[in-house]
Motif scaffolding. Structure first.
Motif, PDB file in Angstrom:
ATOM      1  N   PRO A 126       0.796  -1.320   0.044  1.00  0.00           N
ATOM      2  CA  PRO A 126       0.086  -0.205   0.151  1.00  0.00           C
ATOM      3  C   PRO A 126       0.928   1.426   0.068  1.00  0.00           C
ATOM      4  O   PRO A 126       0.502   2.184  -0.675  1.00  0.00           O
ATOM      5  N   SER A 127       2.260   1.358   0.805  1.00  0.00           N
ATOM      6  CA  SER A 127       2.914   2.559   0.790  1.00  0.00           C
ATOM      7  C   SER A 127       3.352   2.691  -0.611  1.00  0.00           C
ATOM      8  O   SER A 127       3.686   3.809  -1.154  1.00  0.00           O
ATOM      9  N   ALA A 128       3.793   1.754  -1.483  1.00  0.00           N
ATOM     10  CA  ALA A 128       4.363   1.878  -2.606  1.00  0.00           C
ATOM     11  C   ALA A 128       3.385   2.222  -3.574  1.00  0.00           C
ATOM     12  O   ALA A 128       3.672   3.007  -4.432  1.00  0.00           O
ATOM     13  N   GLU A 129       2.100   1.908  -3.536  1.00  0.00           N
ATOM     14  CA  GLU A 129       0.839   2.275  -4.376  1.00  0.00           C
ATOM     15  C   GLU A 129       0.798   3.776  -4.103  1.00  0.00           C
ATOM     16  O   GLU A 129       0.462   4.585  -4.978  1.00  0.00           O
ATOM     17  N   ALA A 130       1.007   4.330  -2.828  1.00  0.00           N
ATOM     18  CA  ALA A 130       0.883   5.676  -2.681  1.00  0.00           C
ATOM     19  C   ALA A 130       2.068   6.446  -2.914  1.00  0.00           C
ATOM     20  O   ALA A 130       2.147   7.631  -2.917  1.00  0.00           O
ATOM     21  N   GLU A 131       3.023   5.888  -3.557  1.00  0.00           N
ATOM     22  CA  GLU A 131       4.345   6.495  -4.061  1.00  0.00           C
ATOM     23  C   GLU A 131       5.135   6.950  -2.917  1.00  0.00           C
ATOM     24  O   GLU A 131       5.977   7.939  -3.167  1.00  0.00           O
ATOM     25  N   LEU A 132       5.108   6.579  -1.701  1.00  0.00           N
ATOM     26  CA  LEU A 132       6.077   6.562  -0.708  1.00  0.00           C
ATOM     27  C   LEU A 132       7.450   6.157  -0.843  1.00  0.00           C
ATOM     28  O   LEU A 132       7.478   5.115  -1.461  1.00  0.00           O
ATOM     29  N   LYS A 133       8.393   6.826  -0.472  1.00  0.00           N
ATOM     30  CA  LYS A 133       9.481   6.341  -0.720  1.00  0.00           C
ATOM     31  C   LYS A 133      10.686   6.447   0.508  1.00  0.00           C
ATOM     32  O   LYS A 133      10.402   7.005   1.484  1.00  0.00           O
ATOM     33  N   ASN A 165      -8.619   0.207   4.829  1.00  0.00           N
ATOM     34  CA  ASN A 165      -9.476   0.374   3.592  1.00  0.00           C
ATOM     35  C   ASN A 165     -10.140   1.603   3.513  1.00  0.00           C
ATOM     36  O   ASN A 165     -11.059   2.006   2.655  1.00  0.00           O
ATOM     37  N   LYS A 166      -9.440   2.477   4.269  1.00  0.00           N
ATOM     38  CA  LYS A 166      -9.789   3.971   4.303  1.00  0.00           C
ATOM     39  C   LYS A 166      -8.708   4.969   3.674  1.00  0.00           C
ATOM     40  O   LYS A 166      -7.429   4.547   4.143  1.00  0.00           O
ATOM     41  N   ILE A 167      -8.874   5.937   3.161  1.00  0.00           N
ATOM     42  CA  ILE A 167      -7.931   6.995   2.693  1.00  0.00           C
ATOM     43  C   ILE A 167      -7.321   7.752   3.910  1.00  0.00           C
ATOM     44  O   ILE A 167      -7.971   8.265   4.679  1.00  0.00           O
ATOM     45  N   VAL A 168      -5.847   7.868   4.017  1.00  0.00           N
ATOM     46  CA  VAL A 168      -5.095   8.431   5.121  1.00  0.00           C
ATOM     47  C   VAL A 168      -4.253   9.287   4.366  1.00  0.00           C
ATOM     48  O   VAL A 168      -3.510   8.791   3.512  1.00  0.00           O
ATOM     49  N   LEU A 169      -4.331  10.596   4.629  1.00  0.00           N
ATOM     50  CA  LEU A 169      -3.542  11.689   4.120  1.00  0.00           C
ATOM     51  C   LEU A 169      -2.290  11.837   4.877  1.00  0.00           C
ATOM     52  O   LEU A 169      -2.033  11.876   5.993  1.00  0.00           O
ATOM     53  N   VAL A 170      -1.325  11.486   3.945  1.00  0.00           N
ATOM     54  CA  VAL A 170       0.019  11.703   4.652  1.00  0.00           C
ATOM     55  C   VAL A 170       0.740  12.721   3.886  1.00  0.00           C
ATOM     56  O   VAL A 170       1.027  12.855   2.644  1.00  0.00           O
ATOM     57  N   LYS A 184       7.556  19.393  -0.527  1.00  0.00           N
ATOM     58  CA  LYS A 184       6.242  18.791  -0.059  1.00  0.00           C
ATOM     59  C   LYS A 184       5.573  18.073  -0.541  1.00  0.00           C
ATOM     60  O   LYS A 184       5.003  18.801  -1.903  1.00  0.00           O
ATOM     61  N   ILE A 185       4.970  16.863  -0.225  1.00  0.00           N
ATOM     62  CA  ILE A 185       4.078  16.284  -1.100  1.00  0.00           C
ATOM     63  C   ILE A 185       2.973  15.676  -0.071  1.00  0.00           C
ATOM     64  O   ILE A 185       3.273  15.119   0.958  1.00  0.00           O
ATOM     65  N   SER A 186       1.709  15.698  -0.665  1.00  0.00           N
ATOM     66  CA  SER A 186       0.800  14.967   0.180  1.00  0.00           C
ATOM     67  C   SER A 186       0.110  13.724  -0.698  1.00  0.00           C
ATOM     68  O   SER A 186      -0.175  13.820  -1.758  1.00  0.00           O
ATOM     69  N   ALA A 187       0.418  12.530   0.139  1.00  0.00           N
ATOM     70  CA  ALA A 187       0.032  11.342  -0.532  1.00  0.00           C
ATOM     71  C   ALA A 187      -1.400  10.776  -0.003  1.00  0.00           C
ATOM     72  O   ALA A 187      -1.627  11.046   1.242  1.00  0.00           O
ATOM     73  N   LYS A 188      -2.123   9.965  -0.815  1.00  0.00           N
ATOM     74  CA  LYS A 188      -3.154   9.224  -0.386  1.00  0.00           C
ATOM     75  C   LYS A 188      -2.715   7.712   0.074  1.00  0.00           C
ATOM     76  O   LYS A 188      -2.384   7.032  -1.026  1.00  0.00           O
TER      77      LYS A 188
END
Length: 208
Positions: A126-133, A165-170, A184-188
């Protein structure tokens, strides 16, 4: 009221609460830097004469009340951002907000600092899908910032479990490749079960 105006109203309300928190914290600093847990009585069991006990008690009560209001407001802001993002997702790159859509300049009254860092991101998680690195520094995770998060990050774990299964904004900051500029980036991020460990597939550690 339009979505953007309502968002701006919430952000201004958040800034107002932060100003009040700063004022009451300053009172505690002036009163011998007693903080939220310092003793109000001396070693002999008498009220301390070197501080204004009434002011300290009042400041502590107001800080606790404002923190509750602040946390509830952060949840409301998160929901509003999700609503705004859903309307603009055709224009924005997945996992990233275009800041020109909803200016965040009103939040500059208090600059939130990173409180955690991502040290591992599993493939197809899920973190990879949100493009977190790896290396991303977390400024805000759902309703949590450096102002209301403990070093253990226990609140983050609880929030993840409650948000399956809910969106968390990071909101993160990331070093631009080949430069010292931090973007600065906001990811779902959507915590969910997958073939790997946990609901996120990443490792988050506190920043000392």
């Amino acid at each position: 009221m339009s979505d953007s105006r309502h968002y701006e109203f919430l952000v201004q309300k958040k800034a107002d609460i932060e100003d009040q928190l700063n004022e009451y914290n300053e009172i505690l600093v002036r009163e011998k830097n007693i903080g939220m847990t310092g003793e109000l009585i001396d070693k002999e069991g008498y009220p301390r004469s070197d501080i204004d006990i009434y002011k300290v008690r009042l400041a502590r009560q107001q800080i606790n009340r404002l923190k509750n209001d602040y946390n509830a407001l952060l949840v409301e802001i998160e929901k509003e951002l999700i609503n705004i993002h859903s309307k603009f997702k055709e224009e924005n790159k997945p996992g990233e907000f275009i800041e020109k859509t909803i200016p965040l300049s009103n939040e500059k009254i208090i600059e939130h600092k990173p409180f955690a860092k991502i040290t591992q991101v599993d493939s197809k998680s899920p973190s990879a899908e949100a493009e977190l690195k790896i290396g991303d520094e977390i400024i805000q995770f759902g309703p949590f910032t450096h102002l209301n998060t403990q070093k253990s990050l226990a609140e983050i774990g609880d929030h993840v479990r409650k948000s399956e299964n809910k969106i968390v904004l990071v909101k993160i900051q990331r070093n631009e490749a080949g430069s010292d500029i931090k973007k600065k980036i906001s990811a779902k991020l959507v915590p969910k079960k997958w073939h790997g460990h946990g609901l996120l597939g990443c490792k988050i550690v506190p920043i000392e």
